[in-house]
Design a protein around this motif. Sequence first.
Motif, short mmCIF file in Angstrom:
data_model
loop_
_atom_site.label_atom_id
_atom_site.label_comp_id
_atom_site.label_asym_id
_atom_site.label_seq_id
_atom_site.Cartn_x
_atom_site.Cartn_y
_atom_site.Cartn_z
N ALA A 265 0.93 -1.18 -0.14
CA ALA A 265 -0.04 0.12 0.06
C ALA A 265 0.82 1.19 0.08
N ASP A 266 0.40 2.33 -0.49
CA ASP A 266 1.08 3.56 -0.44
C ASP A 266 0.94 4.25 1.04
N ALA A 267 0.10 3.91 1.72
CA ALA A 267 -0.02 4.38 3.16
C ALA A 267 -0.71 3.35 3.94
N ALA A 268 -0.31 3.27 5.41
CA ALA A 268 -1.13 2.36 6.20
C ALA A 268 -1.45 3.15 7.45
N ILE A 269 -2.85 3.41 7.50
CA ILE A 269 -3.39 4.08 8.78
C ILE A 269 -3.91 3.14 9.86
N PHE A 270 -3.19 3.12 10.86
CA PHE A 270 -3.84 2.00 11.99
C PHE A 270 -4.50 2.78 13.05
N ALA A 271 -5.83 2.80 12.85
CA ALA A 271 -6.55 3.63 13.91
C ALA A 271 -7.33 2.58 14.75
N ALA A 272 -7.20 1.15 14.62
CA ALA A 272 -7.98 -0.01 15.30
C ALA A 272 -7.32 0.33 16.67
N ALA A 273 -8.22 -0.14 17.71
CA ALA A 273 -7.79 -0.23 18.98
C ALA A 273 -7.69 -1.64 19.24
N VAL A 274 -6.44 -2.12 18.92
CA VAL A 274 -6.08 -3.62 19.00
C VAL A 274 -5.72 -4.07 20.23
N ALA A 275 -6.24 -5.21 21.00
CA ALA A 275 -5.94 -5.61 22.28
C ALA A 275 -4.53 -5.82 22.31
N ASP A 276 -3.86 -5.16 23.42
CA ASP A 276 -2.37 -5.47 23.63
C ASP A 276 -2.02 -7.11 24.10
N TRP A 277 -3.16 -7.68 24.90
CA TRP A 277 -2.94 -9.09 25.12
C TRP A 277 -4.24 -9.73 24.67
N ARG A 278 -4.01 -11.11 24.94
CA ARG A 278 -5.03 -12.26 24.54
C ARG A 278 -4.97 -13.12 25.61
N VAL A 279 -5.92 -14.05 25.86
CA VAL A 279 -6.02 -15.22 26.66
C VAL A 279 -5.42 -16.28 26.01
N GLU A 280 -4.29 -16.76 26.42
CA GLU A 280 -3.67 -17.91 25.89
C GLU A 280 -4.26 -19.39 26.05
N ASN A 281 -4.66 -19.29 27.26
CA ASN A 281 -5.52 -20.46 27.66
C ASN A 281 -7.04 -20.52 27.48
N ALA A 282 -7.56 -19.85 26.24
CA ALA A 282 -8.99 -19.63 25.91
C ALA A 282 -9.74 -20.96 26.21
N ALA A 283 -11.01 -21.26 26.70
CA ALA A 283 -11.46 -22.26 26.81
C ALA A 283 -12.20 -22.61 25.72
N SER A 284 -12.28 -23.74 25.38
CA SER A 284 -13.12 -24.39 24.09
C SER A 284 -14.52 -24.60 24.43
N LYS A 285 -14.90 -24.55 25.75
CA LYS A 285 -16.37 -24.75 26.26
C LYS A 285 -16.38 -23.66 27.39
N LYS A 286 -17.88 -23.24 27.33
CA LYS A 286 -18.20 -22.07 28.45
C LYS A 286 -17.68 -22.56 29.86
#
Length: 400
Positions: A265-286
């Motif tokens: 791209a000619d320019a890239a504008i990063f306006a998104a509020a991206v989460a700094d962290w994620r849950v590494e052990n996210a559960a597959s069930k509730k």
Amino acid sequence: MLAGKRILLIIGGGIAAFKTPELIRALRGAGAAVTPVLTRAGAEFVTPLTISSLAGEVAHGDLFDLTHEAEIGHIQLSRAADLVVVVPATADLMAKMAQGLANDLASTLLLATDKRVLIAPAMNVRMWEHAATQRNIATLKSDGVLFAGPTDGDMACGEFGPGRMVEPLEIKSAIEAALSDGPLKGRHILVTSGPTHEPIDPVRYIANRSSGAQGTALAEALRDLGARVSFITGPASVPPPAGVTVTRVETAREMQAAVQAALPADAAIFAAAVADWRVENAASKKMKKDGSGALPTLAFAENPDILAQVSQMTSGRPALVVGFAAETHDVQRHATEKRARKGCDWIVANDVSPETGIMGGSENAVTVIDDKGAEQWDRMSKADTARRLAARIAAALGAS
């Protein structure tokens, strides 16, 4: 903007074809001339007589029309237009376009044209999500084909999801953007927007309060200056703009992959509020309470730093990389440090303390920081902020 422009309108064979008369009325009302082409399947949904009457021109459909083919009519049709528009773009038509097939008038025109092509896809959600269709979408985007939609919604078949054609007035806006002769015409700009959602389990996630309004307004402003915009959005609370290529994502890692796919791209504008962290052990069930009072243990991992990765590219880096910094205190100091740390050209900083009402609101007050220093802007609507920032981007790319 459309006065005096000629649109070659190819009408595909989907139920959404019933909306094309409204589109033709809107285009002609804005001063455009419309040359309609009906596929054989398209003529099953709207009649050639109806389309011809509304367009004021004969609705073409037969590749072997000897009257026109004596003068190589399909070549003339494909070259005489200012823009070729496909509404609705069915899965079949998109597959033909991606593979370069030409076995009827519509597909032959699309292969023979030297003009820009804009398509408004419409199909069943399963067809849209099918791996073959997704491959074709990727091919068409890499070929420079413009997309208007699709959006999520109810289907004629009773299902719900992506694949619903956007409304005629949105397609008209996309056509206006495609024909714009603004200072960014011919430029490709990537814009990220909205929050990301990082799953804890199938029903819970970590998020932030970003509405996506500023990123959406910026994409619209860049589009209006003639840019080809790739808009990558998390689950925002505002709808994405028309006339841009929209990619929807949920997580930071999905956004990272979408950004890489959208480059160069000619320019890239990063306006998104991206989460700094994620849950590494996210559960597959509730996760469920077991009555013991024990609390779940969440292990966190750092998300990819998309802004830093693109800013520090050694090959193919956009000429201009702009980050956003949403801060609650020491705004200018934190944003200046962020710009140096990430390696981007500009940082657009704002104070999102709860009392400002900026995050999720309709107004913004930003400070633009570059290698020359900091420039504070008065509080204004997010649309006005976007237009001023888009003009600054256009000036920077013009200078480069």
